[in-house]
Design an enzyme around this catalytic site. Structure first.
Site, short mmCIF file in Angstrom:
data_model
loop_
_atom_site.label_atom_id
_atom_site.label_comp_id
_atom_site.label_asym_id
_atom_site.label_seq_id
_atom_site.Cartn_x
_atom_site.Cartn_y
_atom_site.Cartn_z
N THR A 141 0.81 -1.22 0.00
CA THR A 141 0.00 0.00 0.00
C THR A 141 0.85 1.27 0.00
O THR A 141 1.96 1.27 0.54
CB THR A 141 -0.90 -0.01 1.26
OG1 THR A 141 -1.45 1.29 1.46
CG2 THR A 141 -0.12 -0.37 2.52
N ASP A 142 0.28 2.33 -0.55
CA ASP A 142 0.97 3.63 -0.51
C ASP A 142 1.03 4.20 0.91
O ASP A 142 1.75 5.16 1.16
CB ASP A 142 0.31 4.64 -1.47
CG ASP A 142 -1.11 5.03 -1.07
OD1 ASP A 142 -1.67 4.44 -0.13
OD2 ASP A 142 -1.66 5.95 -1.72
N GLU A 143 0.28 3.60 1.83
CA GLU A 143 0.27 4.13 3.20
C GLU A 143 1.62 3.97 3.89
O GLU A 143 1.88 4.62 4.90
CB GLU A 143 -0.81 3.44 4.04
CG GLU A 143 -2.17 3.61 3.40
CD GLU A 143 -3.33 3.37 4.34
OE1 GLU A 143 -3.15 3.44 5.55
OE2 GLU A 143 -4.42 3.12 3.81
N TYR B 57 -1.51 -0.64 11.08
CA TYR B 57 -1.71 -1.26 9.77
C TYR B 57 -0.56 -0.93 8.82
O TYR B 57 0.09 -1.83 8.27
CB TYR B 57 -3.05 -0.81 9.15
CG TYR B 57 -3.14 -1.10 7.66
CD1 TYR B 57 -3.22 -2.41 7.20
CD2 TYR B 57 -3.10 -0.07 6.72
CE1 TYR B 57 -3.28 -2.69 5.83
CE2 TYR B 57 -3.15 -0.33 5.36
CZ TYR B 57 -3.24 -1.63 4.91
OH TYR B 57 -3.29 -1.91 3.57
N LYS C 165 2.44 -3.29 7.20
CA LYS C 165 2.66 -3.48 5.76
C LYS C 165 4.11 -3.09 5.41
O LYS C 165 4.76 -3.78 4.61
CB LYS C 165 1.67 -2.65 4.94
CG LYS C 165 0.22 -3.08 5.06
CD LYS C 165 -0.09 -4.48 4.55
CE LYS C 165 0.01 -4.62 3.06
NZ LYS C 165 -0.50 -5.96 2.61
#
Ligand code: NAD
Ligand code: TYD
Length: 350
Positions: free
Chosen positions: A125-127, A150, A154
């Site tokens: 994810t870009d997060e 989260y 990741k």
């Protein structure tokens, strides 16, 4: 080609399997899924009778089960979607994110290392880049600044997966996708939650001032990107996946309201998410130039089609909202105070 998919009963994984079977005849798919609250076999109803598809209900943290499954199926590639994917749940109870996202990824990497065969596509994810100051966009070499359990889990699993390229020579590629929307998304994430609540005439809980920006990509475009990376990505490389369509949350909520003909008075500005990232924005030039990927769906058309899907599938929404969903809703939203607009007094979130 034999592809093992983890988390294939979830939002993006199920779209990936449906797309793969719709487009390619010479493919066999094994879906390894624990069927958590987010796993829904209804998402796969259209392909469940397809002889090229089978499901194994397994936890990716269960090393002997994962090894058995991969040895029996003997895949050419593993495409790894399975995750605890929701930031708010990772704030309420971080342990599950660490177990599945970090330990589960480790178990898969070890199983592939022992087999010494097959590509591993790690769907991330870009997060992991955290909040990006405007007008910047994170590219694949930008530093990692995860803000939530989260996104930290990741980021940890991304780095672990990449370490297996350097240390053990595994064929690993990593994708980092933007916020994804489309049909069959569990109504805990912004887009389906706002659509489902607006359809029911329930309050629309906007965190903080609603000016946070997310970079949206349609699920079918995201899946085509993952397939492009599976087919042609370089081992050890990371590919950002974005349609370059940044929108502020409140503007997205207003678009949903307008499309549904709902009332803007449903908007409630509620207590912000702790550690809330202000802005996500990524550059996916590498994916475009190296692999020729292009987003097909504009946010206008994709959001309109998604809204129509939810309007036509209220029975699906009602079924996924039964059971533990109400309990989650109360836990996440029950203690938040609410205002009908900036400067308005706090009221209970009814
Ligand atoms: P989802 O929550 O809809 O689905 C997750 C799936 O994984 C479910 O089917 C669930 O049953 C399964 N699962 C969970 N724990 C498991 C375990 N221990 N063993 C086996 N299966 C397990 O998630 P999603 O939105 O489809 O996201 C898929 C992947 O894409 C995730 O890795 C997520 O981090 C990543 N991603 C999501 C988005 C997004 O906006 N949704 C954006 C970028 C990247
Ligand atoms: P979300 O869909 O949870 O994705 P992520 O946290 O992975 O970006 O949230 C998208 C944005 O919407 C994020 O800025 C948080 C915000 N949000 C709300 O304002 N209200 C809500 O009820 C939810 C679920 C999200």
């Amino acid at each position: 080609m034999k592809i093992a998919v983890t988390g294939g009963a979830g939002f993006i994984g199920s779209a990936f399997i449906r797309q793969l079977l719709a487009d390619g005849s010479d493919v066999e798919v094994l879906n390894l899924d624990k069927l958590t609250y987010a796993g829904n076999l209804e998402n796969l109803a259209s392909i469940q009778q397809d002889p090229r598809y089978r499901l194994l209900r397994e936890d990716i943290c269960d090393a002997p089960a994962v090894t058995r499954a991969l040895d029996a199926f003997d895949p050419d590639a593993v495409v790894h979607f399975a995750a605890e994917s929701h930031v708010d749940r990772s704030i309420l109870s971080p342990a599950a994110s660490i177990d599945t996202n970090v330990r589960g990824t480790f178990v898969l990497l070890e199983a592939i290392r022992a087999r010494r065969k097959g590509r591993f596509v790690h769907v991330s994810t870009d997060e992991v880049y955290g909040s990006i100051e405007p007008p910047g966009r994170a590219d694949e070499s930008s530093p990692l600044h995860p803000s939530s359990p989260y996104s930290a889990s990741k980021a940890a699993s991304d780095l672990l997966a990449l370490s297996y390229v350097m240390t053990f020579g595994l064929d690993v590629v990593v994708t980092r996708g933007a916020n994804t929307y489309g049909p069959y998304q569990f109504p805990e994430k912004l887009v389906p939650l706002m659509i489902a609540n607006a359809l029911d005439g329930r309050p629309l809980p906007v965190y903080g001032d609603g000016r946070q920006v997310r970079d949206w990509v349609h699920v079918d475009d995201h899946c085509r990107a993952i397939r492009a990376v599976l087919a042609g990505g370089r081992a050890g490389a990371i590919y950002n996946v974005s349609a370059d369509q940044p929108v502020a949350n409140i503007d997205l909520v207003r678009r949903i309201i307008a499309r549904l003909g709902a009332d803007e008075a449903l908007i409630r500005y509620v207590t912000d998410r702790p550690g809330h990232d202000r802005r996500y924005a990524i550059a996916s030039d590498r994916l475009r130039t190296e692999l020729g990927w292009r987003a097909v769906h504009s946010i206008e058309e994709g959001l309109a089609a998604t809204i129509e899907w939810y309007r036509a599938n209220t029975a699906w929404v009602e079924r996924v909202k039964s059971g533990s969903y109400q309990e989650y809703y109360e836990r996440n939203y029950g203690s938040r105070t609410s205002r009908s607009g900036p400067g308005q007094p706090d009221v209970a979130l009814a």
